[in-house]
Design a protein around this motif. Structure first.
Motif: not given
Length: 235
Positions: A131-151
């Motif tokens: 989660t480090s990438f998403e946490e880094g952006l959300r802490t800075a309030k960066m608008p982010l859309a996430v699509a899970e395209i594989y498992e």
């Protein structure tokens, strides 16, 4: 050295070739396989976004199978490191911004460019993931859309197949590429822990090493650079 390769195919085969060229004996034990969802990727790409972000080469391989990818190939794409950037280039992307190798570092690279964004960043991700990438952006309030395209789905192994694949001679090193990779490996090898008594546990990052059981901590080596070159340099 007898080196256990735990990453999925087809990447495992490429790593095995590199190990043979370095004079080592690879032991292939892929722990997962990718379940790809190019349909989810295609739907996400059609929604407004300012740029793309990938933290794995597998995500780039999913994109390469999207039917109508050409309209997006000139968009800015942030790739976590060398392997992901190379896979994105092979998929046809032309404006690739390469990070140093970890999610948190990629987040800093994105945030340095953030003032030019007029829509959310589209993160084409897998599951499970750090989660480090998403946490880094959300802490800075960066608008982010996430699509899970594989498992990455775990592959089934029984005790005898593990014994045949890995334990006909002592193991000298184990290559671990992700936190989930490490968790699955030590769960699988729990009945055979003695076979790892002299093995180096070579981890891509501190985050990967955090999933190694305490009894193996003294055997851990962490790559200086979060890529396969960094791993192989420790053999």
């Amino acid at each position: 050295m007898r080196v256990v390769v735990t990453r999925p195919e087809p990447s495992a085969g490429r790593t095995a070739d590199r190990l043979v060229n370095l004079g080592h004996q690879p032991i292939l034990l892929p722990l997962t396989r990718a379940l790809r969802r190019p349909d989810i990727a295609e739907t996400a790409l059609k929604k407004p976004h300012a740029a793309l972000a990938l933290t794995s080469a597998e995500a780039a391989r999913v994109l390469s199978s999207v039917d109508c990818l050409s309209p997006y190939l000139d968009e800015v794409l942030y790739a976590v490191g060398e392997a992901t950037a190379r896979a994105a280039e092979e998929a046809g992307f032309r404006k690739i911004r390469k990070g140093p190798g970890t999610g948190s570092e990629l987040a800093r690279l994105v945030l340095a460019d953030a003032p030019i964004f007029d829509a959310p960043l589209l993160y084409l991700a897998g599951r499970p993931r750090s989660t480090s990438f998403e946490e880094g952006l959300r802490t800075a309030k960066m608008p982010l859309a996430v699509a899970e395209i594989y498992e990455m789905a775990p592959l089934p192994y029984d005790r005898e197949s593990v014994r045949e694949a890995v334990l006909d001679a002592p193991v000298d090193a184990v290559l671990l590429y992700s936190r989930e990779n490490a968790r699955l490996f030590f769960e699988l090898m729990a009945p055979f822990a003695d076979a790892l008594s002299n093995a180096q546990i070579i981890c891509l990052s501190d985050n990967v090493a955090a999933a190694v059981p305490p009894e193996f901590h003294r055997k851990i080596k962490i790559a200086a650079h979060a890529d396969e070159n960094g791993l192989l340099a420790l053999l």
